[in-house]
Design a protein around this motif. Structure first.
Motif, PDB file in Angstrom:
ATOM      1  N   LEU A 145      77.195  16.711  60.629  1.00 35.59           N
ATOM      2  CA  LEU A 145      76.345  17.270  61.224  1.00 35.59           C
ATOM      3  C   LEU A 145      75.398  16.260  62.156  1.00 35.59           C
ATOM      4  O   LEU A 145      74.951  16.793  62.540  1.00 35.59           O
ATOM      5  CB  LEU A 145      75.500  18.979  60.536  1.00 35.59           C
ATOM      6  CG  LEU A 145      76.362  19.930  60.002  1.00 35.59           C
ATOM      7  CD1 LEU A 145      75.760  21.124  59.634  1.00 35.59           C
ATOM      8  CD2 LEU A 145      76.978  19.951  61.371  1.00 35.59           C
ATOM      9  N   SER A 150      74.087  18.393  66.018  1.00 33.47           N
ATOM     10  CA  SER A 150      73.997  19.576  65.993  1.00 33.47           C
ATOM     11  C   SER A 150      72.926  19.911  64.528  1.00 33.47           C
ATOM     12  O   SER A 150      73.297  20.340  63.825  1.00 33.47           O
ATOM     13  CB  SER A 150      75.149  20.168  65.103  1.00 33.47           C
ATOM     14  OG  SER A 150      75.291  21.170  64.708  1.00 33.47           O
ATOM     15  N   TRP A 153      72.362  23.285  62.911  1.00 42.17           N
ATOM     16  CA  TRP A 153      72.438  23.696  61.723  1.00 42.17           C
ATOM     17  C   TRP A 153      72.610  22.188  60.681  1.00 42.17           C
ATOM     18  O   TRP A 153      72.453  23.301  59.856  1.00 42.17           O
ATOM     19  CB  TRP A 153      74.320  23.503  62.400  1.00 42.17           C
ATOM     20  CG  TRP A 153      75.205  25.257  62.379  1.00 42.17           C
ATOM     21  CD1 TRP A 153      75.645  25.104  63.608  1.00 42.17           C
ATOM     22  CD2 TRP A 153      75.603  25.880  62.100  1.00 42.17           C
ATOM     23  NE1 TRP A 153      76.139  26.321  63.718  1.00 42.17           N
ATOM     24  CE2 TRP A 153      75.959  27.113  62.446  1.00 42.17           C
ATOM     25  CE3 TRP A 153      74.994  26.602  60.306  1.00 42.17           C
ATOM     26  CZ2 TRP A 153      76.357  28.754  61.983  1.00 42.17           C
ATOM     27  CZ3 TRP A 153      75.209  27.391  59.812  1.00 42.17           C
ATOM     28  CH2 TRP A 153      75.380  28.642  60.281  1.00 42.17           C
ATOM     29  N   VAL A 156      69.374  23.898  59.056  1.00 46.55           N
ATOM     30  CA  VAL A 156      69.385  25.067  57.663  1.00 46.55           C
ATOM     31  C   VAL A 156      70.321  24.591  56.556  1.00 46.55           C
ATOM     32  O   VAL A 156      69.846  25.334  56.039  1.00 46.55           O
ATOM     33  CB  VAL A 156      70.378  26.554  58.655  1.00 46.55           C
ATOM     34  CG1 VAL A 156      70.432  27.434  57.932  1.00 46.55           C
ATOM     35  CG2 VAL A 156      69.900  26.520  60.232  1.00 46.55           C
ATOM     36  N   SER A 157      70.802  23.836  56.556  1.00 45.28           N
ATOM     37  CA  SER A 157      72.482  23.422  55.527  1.00 45.28           C
ATOM     38  C   SER A 157      71.178  22.655  55.140  1.00 45.28           C
ATOM     39  O   SER A 157      71.638  22.282  53.540  1.00 45.28           O
ATOM     40  CB  SER A 157      73.584  22.818  55.659  1.00 45.28           C
ATOM     41  OG  SER A 157      73.079  21.912  56.845  1.00 45.28           O
ATOM     42  N   SER A 160      67.261  25.197  53.378  1.00 42.36           N
ATOM     43  CA  SER A 160      67.654  26.412  52.874  1.00 42.36           C
ATOM     44  C   SER A 160      67.454  26.271  51.000  1.00 42.36           C
ATOM     45  O   SER A 160      66.405  27.302  50.812  1.00 42.36           O
ATOM     46  CB  SER A 160      69.400  26.891  53.084  1.00 42.36           C
ATOM     47  OG  SER A 160      70.343  26.078  52.854  1.00 42.36           O
ATOM     48  N   LEU A 197      76.516  26.624  53.150  1.00 45.02           N
ATOM     49  CA  LEU A 197      75.950  26.686  54.392  1.00 45.02           C
ATOM     50  C   LEU A 197      76.738  25.360  55.063  1.00 45.02           C
ATOM     51  O   LEU A 197      77.014  25.912  56.038  1.00 45.02           O
ATOM     52  CB  LEU A 197      74.376  27.104  54.310  1.00 45.02           C
ATOM     53  CG  LEU A 197      73.853  28.486  54.282  1.00 45.02           C
ATOM     54  CD1 LEU A 197      72.231  28.385  54.109  1.00 45.02           C
ATOM     55  CD2 LEU A 197      74.568  28.857  55.302  1.00 45.02           C
ATOM     56  N   GLY A 198      76.787  24.014  54.629  1.00 45.14           N
ATOM     57  CA  GLY A 198      77.225  23.010  55.309  1.00 45.14           C
ATOM     58  C   GLY A 198      78.894  23.593  55.296  1.00 45.14           C
ATOM     59  O   GLY A 198      79.020  23.036  56.373  1.00 45.14           O
ATOM     60  N   ALA A 201      79.058  25.804  58.220  1.00 43.92           N
ATOM     61  CA  ALA A 201      78.443  25.053  59.052  1.00 43.92           C
ATOM     62  C   ALA A 201      80.392  24.238  59.984  1.00 43.92           C
ATOM     63  O   ALA A 201      79.658  24.093  61.022  1.00 43.92           O
ATOM     64  CB  ALA A 201      77.448  24.490  59.308  1.00 43.92           C
ATOM     65  N   LYS A 205      82.074  24.759  63.652  1.00 39.35           N
ATOM     66  CA  LYS A 205      81.724  22.803  64.471  1.00 39.35           C
ATOM     67  C   LYS A 205      83.662  22.576  65.034  1.00 39.35           C
ATOM     68  O   LYS A 205      83.295  22.258  65.681  1.00 39.35           O
ATOM     69  CB  LYS A 205      80.429  22.371  64.327  1.00 39.35           C
ATOM     70  CG  LYS A 205      78.960  22.745  63.889  1.00 39.35           C
ATOM     71  CD  LYS A 205      78.958  23.226  65.236  1.00 39.35           C
ATOM     72  CE  LYS A 205      78.652  22.244  66.129  1.00 39.35           C
ATOM     73  NZ  LYS A 205      78.112  22.278  67.063  1.00 39.35           N
TER      74      LYS A 205
END
Length: 427
Positions: A145, A150, A153, A156-157, A160, A197-198, A201, A205
Motif C-alpha cells: 500500500l 495508497s 488504506w 488504516v491497516s 488500527s 484490514l490489510g 484493502a 485496490k
C-alpha cells in the motif's frame, strides 16, 4: 507537471500519515497510561520486555515492507497490477516458512525463556510467540500500500491495531486481571484486526486482476540485503529494555521502562515523513534531482520534529511522567534518566530517515554501518552497565556515529548507480 505534483505531495502525505500516527500514538499513550498505572511494577516490566522482544524480532521484517514498497512502486509505474498481486502472494507464502516455526519454537521453549526473563509463568512467552508469528505479515500489506501511495488504506491497516489494543486492554485489565498477559492478549487482538484490514484493502485496490506467473527479479536479493540493516536498527531501537530486564531486578526494570517508553516516542515522530518519502524517491541506485529535493525536504521536516521533541523533554521531563504514569513528584534520578534517554533516541530518529532514503535508492553499502553499530551496542552494554544510564549512553554514542556515517555517505555530488529511474517520484 505530474512528476512535480507527486513530489509536492510529500508534505500532504506526511501530514496525513502524521495525523494517522498521532491516533496510534494517542492510543499507545493511553495504553501505556492504563498498563503503567494498573499493573504492578514487576508486571509492567514483563509487558514492556515482551513487547520489545516482539519489536526486536519483527522490526527486521520491516525489510519486507521496504522490499514490498520498493517493488510495488516500480510495478505500479509500469502499470503491472498483476505483478503487485504476485508480489503479495509470494511474500505471504514464503513468510509462512518462517512465521510458523518461529511461533512453534517460542511455545515449545517457553519454559526456558520464562527462566531467562525471570518469569514465574509461561503465558507471556506463549502469547508473545503467537503475536510474533502474525505480526510478520503486517509489513507485507503496509509495504504494498505504501508503494502504491495508497496512504489512507496504509494508515488504516497499520495503525488500527493500536486502537483495538487499547479497547481490548481496557476490557481485559479492568474486567479480568491487572497482569502482563492481559496487555499481551490485547496486543494479539490488535494484530489480528490489522492483518485482516490489510487483506481487505489489497482486495479492493487490486480488484480481479490475475497474478503474473513469473517472479519479479531482484526481490529476494533486496530483501536479504535490507533485512540485515533493519535487524541492526531494530536492535538499536528496542534492545534497551531487554538488556535492562536481564541485568536489573524486576521492580527497577519496571521504572526504567517508563523512561524508555518516553524516549522511544521521539523515534516514532518522524517516521511518517520517512514512510511518505520512500515511494517518492524509489530508484535503482541513483539519485535524481527531484528525489534529492524530496529527501532534503523530508530531512528538514524530520529534524524539526526531533528537535522540538528532544527540547521539550529536556526542559520539562516531568510532563510525560505526569501524563503517562501519574507521577507528580518524580525524583531527580528519574528526571535525569528521561533526559538521557531522549538524547540517546534523537540520533536514532534521524537514522531512520537516512536508512529509508538509502533503501529506497537501492543502496546498501553505507547503511551496513547499522548492524555493525548494533554489535558495538551489545559489546558496550556488556562491559558498561553499572546503571541503566550507562546503557543509554552507549546507545546514544553508537546511533550518533551511525547517523554521521550515513550523512557522509549521501550522494552530495550527484546520483550514483546505473540508473536514475524511480518508481513514482524519481523520474
Amino acid at each position: 507537471m505530474k512528476t512535480r505534483s507527486k513530489h509536492d505531495d510529500l508534505l500532504r502525505h506526511s501530514l496525513l500519515l502524521l495525523a494517522a500516527t498521532q491516533v496510534a500514538n494517542v492510543s499507545n499513550l493511553l495504553f501505556q497510561v492504563l498498563m503503567g498505572r494498573r499493573l504492578p511494577h514487576a508486571e509492567y516490566g514483563v509487558l514492556i520486555s515482551m513487547l520489545n522482544l516482539v519489536l526486536i524480532i519483527s522490526t527486521p521484517m520491516q525489510a519486507v515492507q521496504s522490499a514490498a514498497a520498493h517493488f510495488a512502486s516500480r510495478l505500479q509505474s509500469e502499470g503491472r497490477v498483476g505483478g503487485i498481486r504476485a508480489l503479495v502472494l509470494w511474500w505471504c507464502r514464503d513468510l509462512a516458512w518462517f512465521a510458523v516455526p518461529l511461533g512453534l519454537l517460542g511455545i515449545v521453549c517457553s519454559g526456558w525463556l520464562a527462566g531467562f526473563f525471570q518469569l514465574d509463568q509461561r503465558a507471556p512467552i506463549v502469547l508473545t510467540a503467537v503475536i510474533l508469528a502474525l505480526t510478520l505479515y503486517m509489513p507485507v500489506f503496509a509495504g504494498v500500500l505504501q508503494g502504491m501511495q495508497s496512504f489512507i488504506w496504509m494508515a488504516v491497516s497499520m495503525h488500527s491495531w493500536g486502537v483495538v489494543r487499547l479497547l481490548a486492554g481496557i476490557v481485559l485489565v479492568l474486567g479480568w486481571r491487572a497482569v502482563a498477559a492481559a496487555g499481551l492478549t490485547a496486543q494479539l487482538l490488535g494484530v489480528i484486526v490489522s492483518v485482516g484490514l490489510g487483506i481487505l484493502a489489497l482486495r479492493l485496490k487490486l480488484g480481479a486482476e490475475k497474478s503474473e506467473s513469473e517472479r519479479i527479479p531482484g526481490v529476494r536479493s533486496y530483501f536479504f540485503s535490507s533485512v540485515l540493516i533493519l535487524a541492526g536498527f531494530a536492535f538499536l531501537m528496542n534492545a534497551d529494555m531487554v538488556l535492562i530486564k536481564h541485568y536489573f531486578l524486576p521492580d527497577a526494570a519496571g521504572l526504567y521502562a517508563r523512561a524508555s517508553v518516553i524516549g522511544r516516542s521521539v523515534v516514532f515522530l518522524p517516521m511518517p515523513v520517512a514512510l511518505a518519502m520512500f515511494p517518492k524517491v524509489t530508484s535503482t541506485g541513483a539519485t535524481s534531482g527531484a528525489s534529492w529535493r524530496t529527501f532534503l525536504r523530508a530531512l528538514g521536516y524530520s529534524s524539526l520534529l526531533i528537535g522540538v521533541a528532544v527540547a521539550a523533554c529536556t526542559i520539562w521531563p516531568w510532563i510525560p511522567l505526569r501524563i503517562i504514569y501519574n507521577d507528580h513528584a518524580p525524583g531527580a534520578d528519574m528526571l535525569h534518566l528521561v533526559r538521557v534517554v531522549v538524547w540517546a533516541m534523537g540520533p536514532l530518529a534521524l537514522l531512520f530517515l537516512l536508512m529509508n532514503f538509502e533503501l529506497a535508492q537501492h543502496r546498501f553499502r553505507g547503511a551496513a554501518v547499522i548492524p555493525l553499530g548494533a554489535a558495538a551496542y551489545v559489546i558496550g552494554a556488556v562491559f558498561h552497565h553499572r546503571t541503566a544510564v550507562d546503557i543509554f549512553v552507549v546507545l546514544g554514542t553508537v546511533t550518533l556515529f551511525c547517523s554521521l556515517v550515513l550523512i557522509v555517505n549521501l550522494p552530495w555530488r550527484g546520483g550514483r548507480g546505473p540508473s536514475a529511474a524511480s518508481g513514482n517520484g524519481g523520474r
